[in-house]
Write a protein that holds these residues in place. Structure first.
Motif, PDB file in Angstrom:
ATOM      1  N   PHE A 112       0.836  -1.202   0.000  1.00 14.25           N
ATOM      2  CA  PHE A 112       0.000   0.000   0.000  1.00 14.25           C
ATOM      3  C   PHE A 112       0.878   1.263   0.000  1.00 14.25           C
ATOM      4  O   PHE A 112       0.742   2.144   0.857  1.00 14.25           O
ATOM      5  CB  PHE A 112      -0.964  -0.030   1.182  1.00 14.25           C
ATOM      6  CG  PHE A 112      -2.147  -0.944   0.941  1.00 14.25           C
ATOM      7  CD1 PHE A 112      -1.980  -2.322   0.868  1.00 14.25           C
ATOM      8  CD2 PHE A 112      -3.413  -0.417   0.765  1.00 14.25           C
ATOM      9  CE1 PHE A 112      -3.053  -3.166   0.621  1.00 14.25           C
ATOM     10  CE2 PHE A 112      -4.497  -1.263   0.522  1.00 14.25           C
ATOM     11  CZ  PHE A 112      -4.316  -2.635   0.449  1.00 14.25           C
ATOM     12  N   ASP A 113       1.796   1.335  -0.966  1.00 16.69           N
ATOM     13  CA  ASP A 113       2.601   2.547  -1.117  1.00 16.69           C
ATOM     14  C   ASP A 113       1.882   3.502  -2.073  1.00 16.69           C
ATOM     15  O   ASP A 113       0.863   3.156  -2.678  1.00 16.69           O
ATOM     16  CB  ASP A 113       4.004   2.210  -1.627  1.00 16.69           C
ATOM     17  CG  ASP A 113       3.968   1.385  -2.904  1.00 16.69           C
ATOM     18  OD1 ASP A 113       2.991   1.491  -3.666  1.00 16.69           O
ATOM     19  OD2 ASP A 113       4.908   0.597  -3.137  1.00 16.69           O
ATOM     20  N   GLN A 114       2.415   4.702  -2.219  1.00 17.31           N
ATOM     21  CA  GLN A 114       1.710   5.727  -2.993  1.00 17.31           C
ATOM     22  C   GLN A 114       1.528   5.320  -4.451  1.00 17.31           C
ATOM     23  O   GLN A 114       0.484   5.558  -5.051  1.00 17.31           O
ATOM     24  CB  GLN A 114       2.468   7.061  -2.908  1.00 17.31           C
ATOM     25  CG  GLN A 114       1.660   8.246  -3.446  1.00 17.31           C
ATOM     26  CD  GLN A 114       0.319   8.405  -2.743  1.00 17.31           C
ATOM     27  OE1 GLN A 114       0.261   8.440  -1.524  1.00 17.31           O
ATOM     28  NE2 GLN A 114      -0.772   8.466  -3.511  1.00 17.31           N
ATOM     29  N   ARG A 115       2.561   4.700  -5.025  1.00 14.71           N
ATOM     30  CA  ARG A 115       2.459   4.304  -6.432  1.00 14.71           C
ATOM     31  C   ARG A 115       1.337   3.289  -6.632  1.00 14.71           C
ATOM     32  O   ARG A 115       0.532   3.391  -7.572  1.00 14.71           O
ATOM     33  CB  ARG A 115       3.792   3.718  -6.902  1.00 14.71           C
ATOM     34  CG  ARG A 115       3.789   3.322  -8.381  1.00 14.71           C
ATOM     35  CD  ARG A 115       5.157   2.866  -8.846  1.00 14.71           C
ATOM     36  NE  ARG A 115       5.147   2.512 -10.254  1.00 14.71           N
ATOM     37  CZ  ARG A 115       4.780   1.327 -10.711  1.00 14.71           C
ATOM     38  NH1 ARG A 115       4.410   0.385  -9.865  1.00 14.71           N
ATOM     39  NH2 ARG A 115       4.794   1.091 -12.011  1.00 14.71           N
ATOM     40  N   SER A 116       1.256   2.285  -5.755  1.00 15.58           N
ATOM     41  CA  SER A 116       0.208   1.267  -5.884  1.00 15.58           C
ATOM     42  C   SER A 116      -1.171   1.865  -5.636  1.00 15.58           C
ATOM     43  O   SER A 116      -2.162   1.481  -6.276  1.00 15.58           O
ATOM     44  CB  SER A 116       0.469   0.118  -4.906  1.00 15.58           C
ATOM     45  OG  SER A 116       1.693  -0.525  -5.205  1.00 15.58           O
ATOM     46  N   LEU A 117      -1.248   2.809  -4.701  1.00 13.75           N
ATOM     47  CA  LEU A 117      -2.530   3.476  -4.445  1.00 13.75           C
ATOM     48  C   LEU A 117      -2.964   4.287  -5.662  1.00 13.75           C
ATOM     49  O   LEU A 117      -4.154   4.303  -6.017  1.00 13.75           O
ATOM     50  CB  LEU A 117      -2.412   4.382  -3.221  1.00 13.75           C
ATOM     51  CG  LEU A 117      -2.204   3.667  -1.873  1.00 13.75           C
ATOM     52  CD1 LEU A 117      -1.865   4.686  -0.782  1.00 13.75           C
ATOM     53  CD2 LEU A 117      -3.456   2.867  -1.481  1.00 13.75           C
ATOM     54  N   ASP A 118      -2.007   4.936  -6.320  1.00 12.17           N
ATOM     55  CA  ASP A 118      -2.329   5.705  -7.527  1.00 12.17           C
ATOM     56  C   ASP A 118      -2.806   4.782  -8.648  1.00 12.17           C
ATOM     57  O   ASP A 118      -3.766   5.091  -9.360  1.00 12.17           O
ATOM     58  CB  ASP A 118      -1.106   6.495  -7.996  1.00 12.17           C
ATOM     59  CG  ASP A 118      -0.750   7.632  -7.036  1.00 12.17           C
ATOM     60  OD1 ASP A 118      -1.625   8.010  -6.221  1.00 12.17           O
ATOM     61  OD2 ASP A 118       0.397   8.119  -7.099  1.00 12.17           O
ATOM     62  N   LEU A 119      -2.104   3.658  -8.823  1.00  7.93           N
ATOM     63  CA  LEU A 119      -2.499   2.716  -9.879  1.00  7.93           C
ATOM     64  C   LEU A 119      -3.911   2.184  -9.654  1.00  7.93           C
ATOM     65  O   LEU A 119      -4.648   1.896 -10.606  1.00  7.93           O
ATOM     66  CB  LEU A 119      -1.508   1.542  -9.929  1.00  7.93           C
ATOM     67  CG  LEU A 119      -0.135   1.831 -10.550  1.00  7.93           C
ATOM     68  CD1 LEU A 119       0.814   0.663 -10.311  1.00  7.93           C
ATOM     69  CD2 LEU A 119      -0.287   2.095 -12.049  1.00  7.93           C
TER      70      LEU A 119
END
Length: 618
Positions: A112-119
Motif C-alpha cells: 500500500f505505497d503511494q504508487r500502488s494506491l495511484d495505480l
C-alpha cells in the motif's frame, strides 16, 4: 506461543486476490486441495482477467480465486466473502463489495505505497482513512517477511517477491486449520528439478503457517468439521477435467476410438490439454489450424468410424456452423462442446455467461434442429459428456453440449461413479447388405432404425457397403443425390423427427423442494447450485417452492406441462438477456418470468431468493 481460541464454523468463504503474477489461482487451488483433504464440501470460482499481461498493480490485472467450503451442503462459491486476502490495493478495490460487513480483510500492508494506491485510483490510503471501519482489517507485511525469510536463498529479488503467495497460503491454511502436507507434497513434485525454488516455497509455506501460530495479530483460529457426504470414493474435480473424463468413459464403454479436434479458445482450451493425457484410452487429439479445420477433422473421423468431437466457445461455434450443418445432413455422430463465455465477439473471454442457447437452437442455415444438453455442476460435466456421446452415436446426429466458464473452471467434491452405473453404450456398425432391389442384394445407407430413425453407420472400406454421403440432399433410403422437392421436405421432417425421438431417452423430471406451491424456479446449466440454495432458504421461511433443472434442452422432457400447472408462478433465472424464458414461453404459452444477470459472474443464492420472495409477496 500466543493463546488462540478455536472457533468451529459450519461454513466459510475465502477469496484470494492479487495481481495476475501473484499466483492467486495456484494459491486458491492449493487451498482447495487442502480443503478436500479436510473432507469438507466445497465449490470454487476462479476469476481472472483476459489480458495476458495486464499492467501490474491496476484493477484490470486483478486475479481472484473464491472458495466456499463447509461441513454442510455447499452448492455455490458463496454469496459473501468471510475472508479477503488482498495482495495489493487494486485487489482490495475490485473485491471489497464481495466482503460481508464484519468480515475479515487480510492485506499485504507493504503493497500500500503511494504508487500502488495511484495505480488503483485510491485518493487516500484505505488502511488509514476509515473506509474499512466496517471490517476487521489485519495488516501483514507479506513482502518484508518474504524477503527476510529468503534473504539467504540465492534467489533474485523478482523470484523472491513472486513467492510471497506461499506465505499467504501457509497463513490461510493455519487460520482455517487446513492440513499443510498436501501443499508440501505438491511443491516437492512441482519443483523437483528446481531445488532452490522448491526449498524457498516450502520455507515460505511453513513460515506463513507458523506465523499465524505465533503472531499476536490473530486471537482466533477456525475449524470446519468434515461434511457428511454419501459413502464412496471422492476426488476434487474441475468441470473441464470432468468433461474430458466423460469422453474417456464413453470411449471405454463403447469401444470406439475418440478423435478430438479443437483450436485454442478460452475457456475451452483445457479440454484439449486434459484429453491429450489419455492416449492410452484410444483418445486422439489434434490442435487444428483454425475452428473450421477442427470440426472438419472431427466429421472426417466420424465418417471413418471413430467418434468425432470438437470443443470451443461461442465465437468458435459461429465459425463451425456450416460444418455442423454438414454433419447434420450427412447424419454422422458428432459432439460439439461449447464452453460458454461472455459475448458477443471476444466479449468477456474469461468470464462466464449462458450466452449461446439461442445460437445452439437456431444458429445454422436450413432447418437443422439438433439435440442440446447442458451440464449443471462441475461433476455433472462427466455424465453430460458421456450422454452427449451416447446420443450422438445412437441417433447418428450431431449433439451440442453446453457448459460455461464457471463450470469449466470451478471444482467440487465428486463421487467417482462405477462404470456399471453408466447407461449402456452399444455400437453396431453395418457389415451386411440390408435391402433387395430387382432380386439383387444392395446396401441402402438411409434405411432407418424404426425406433430411433437413425441410419446405419458403415465404415469406409467395408466390403460391398460402398455408399455416398455429403452436403447435397439425399434420397431417403437409397442415399442417391436427389433434387426432388417432396423428398427434401420429407428428409427435413425426418431429421427433425429423429431429434424429437430422443425424448424417449429422457428420464422423468425430478423436482427439488416442493412438488406444488407458490413458485417453481426453472433453470438450466450452471445456475443449479444458486437456484437450489435459494429454494432451500425460502422453504426454510415456510413457503412452498420448488425447482426444476433441465439437462435436455432440445428436445425438452415430455412431462413438463403438468408440473408447470402445479405452481402459481414460474421463474426462469439465466445468465443472459432471457433466452430459455423465450423458448419456454413459445412452447407452453405460459407467463414465465425472467431473472437475468449479464455481469460475467454467476448468480448468488440471495439474488434468486429476493426475486422469489418478491413474487410470493407481489
Amino acid at each position: 506461543m500466543a493463546d488462540k481460541q478455536l472457533q468451529t464454523l459450519p461454513e466459510a468463504t475465502i477469496l484470494f486476490a492479487g495481481d495476475s503474477g501473484d499466483g492467486m489461482q495456484l494459491t486458491g487451488s492449493q487451498f482447495t486441495l487442502a480443503t478436500a483433504y479436510a473432507m469438507n464440501d466445497l465449490a470454487t470460482l476462479p476469476d481472472f482477467p483476459a489480458e495476458i499481461r495486464a499492467p501490474a498493480g491496476t484493477t484490470y490485472g486483478v486475479s481472484g480465486f473464491q472458495l466456499h467450503f463447509g461441513s454442510i451442503d455447499i452448492r455455490t462459491p458463496g454469496d459473501e466473502v468471510d475472508l479477503l486476502v488482498a495482495m495489493n490495493p487494486a485487489a482490495l478495490k475490485v473485491n471489497l463489495d464481495r466482503v460481508r460487513i464484519g468480515g475479515t480483510i487480510l492485506v499485504n500492508s507493504n503493497a500500500f505505497d503511494q504508487r500502488s494506491l495511484d495505480l488503483a485510483h485510491y485518493a487516500a490510503n484505505p488502511l488509514e482513512d476509515g473506509s474499512l471501519d466496517r471490517y476487521r482489517v489485519i495488516q501483514v507485511e507479506l513482502t518484508r517477511l518474504t524477503r527476510e525469510t529468503l534473504k539467504d536463498s540465492g534467489l533474485n529479488q523478482k523470484e523472491v517477491d513472486r513467492s510471497k503467495n506461499m506465505f499467504a497460503l501457509g497463513l490461510a491454511l493455519w487460520l482455517y486449520s487446513r492440513p499443510i502436507t498436501p501443499a508440501e507434497e505438491w511443491i516437492g513434485k512441482k519443483f523437483a528439478k528446481k531445488p532452490d525454488i522448491r526449498d524457498a516455497n516450502l520455507e515460505l509455506l511453513r513460515k506463513g503457517f507458523y506465523f499465524g501460530e505465533t503472531t499476536e495479530l490473530f486471537v482466533t483460529r477456525y475449524e470446519v468439521t468434515p461434511a457428511k457426504l454419501p459413502p464412496g470414493r471422492y476426488r476434487a474435480i474441475m468441470g473441464v477435467h470432468a468433461l474430458a473424463m466423460g469422453l474417456v468413459a464413453a470411449a471405454n464403454k463403447s469401444g470406439l476410438s475418440i478423435f478430438y479436434g479443437s483450436y485454442p479458445i478460452t475457456p475451452a482450451s483445457d479440454i484439449l490439454h486434459s484429453l491429450s493425457r489419455y492416449k492410452n484410452h484410444g483418445i486422439v487429439t489434434v490442435q487444428a489450424e483454425d475452428e473450421i479445420a477442427a470440426v472438419g477433422m472431427a466429421i472426417g473421423a466420424s465418417f471413418g468410424g471413430s467418434l468425432g468431437i470438437t470443443g470451443t466457445s461461442g465465437p468458435g461455434v459461429a465459425l463451425k456452423a456450416e460444418a455442423i450443418g454438414l454433419a447434420h445432413i450427412t447424419e454422422l455422430p458428432l459432439v460439439i462442446i461449447n464452453v460458454q463465455r461472455g459475448g458477443p465477439s471476444t466479449g468477456l473471454p474469461t468470464k462466464t455467461e449462458q450466452s449461446d442457447l439461442m445460437q445452439a437452437m437456431y444458429g445454422r442455415n436450413g432447418d437443422s434442429s439438433l439435440p442440446i444438453i447442458a451440464a449443471s455442476t462441475p461433476g455433472d460435466c462427466f455424465e453430460t459428456a458421456y450422454e452427449a456421446c451416447r446420443l450422438a452415436v445412437k441417433y447418428m446426429t450431431p449433439v451440442l453440449l453446453l457448459s460455461d466458464g464457471y463450470l469449466a473452471n470451478g471444482s467440487e467434491p465428486w463421487l467417482i461413479p462405477s462404470p456399471d452405473d453408466l447407461r449402456d453404450f452399444e455400437v453396431a456398425f453395418a457389415t451386411e447388405l440390408n435391402a433387395t432391389v430387382d432380386g439383387a442384394d444392395v446396401y441402402h445407407p438411409y434405411k432407418r432404425n424404426p425406433e430411433t430413425l437413425a441410419r446405419p453407420w458403415a465404415k469406409p472400406g467395408t466390403p460391398d457397403l460402398e455408399h455416398r454421403i455429403g452436403g447435397l440432399e439425399k434420397a431417403d433410403v437409397t442415399g442417391n443425390v436427389s433434387y426432388d422437392p417432396m423428398n427434401h421436405e420429407h428428409m427435413t421432417h425426418i431429421r427433425a423427427a429423429k431429434v424429437e425421438r430422443i425424448v424417449q431417452e429422457i428420464p422423468p423430471t425430478e423436482l427439488y423442494g416442493d412438488e406444488e406451491g407458490e413458485v417453481l424456479v426453472v433453470g438450466w446449466g450452471s445456475t443449479r447450485g444458486a437456484i437450489e440454495a435459494a429454494v432451500t432458504r425460502v422453504r426454510d421461511e415456510g413457503h412452498r417452492v420448488g425447482a426444476m433443472h433441465l439437462r435436455y434442452l432440445n428436445p425438452l422432457p415430455a412431462d413438463l406441462e403438468p408440473i408447470f400447472g402445479r405452481f402459481r408462478r414460474l421463474l426462469v433465472p439465466e445468465m443472459n438477456n432471457g433466452q430459455m424464458v423465450r423458448i419456454l414461453r413459445d412452447r407452453f404459452l405460459l407467463p414465465f418470468e425472467p431473472l437475468n444477470k449479464i455481469q460475467g459472474r454467476p448468480f448468488g443464492p440471495s439474488e434468486i431468493q429476493r426475486k422469489i420472495m418478491d413474487m410470493i409477496n407481489g
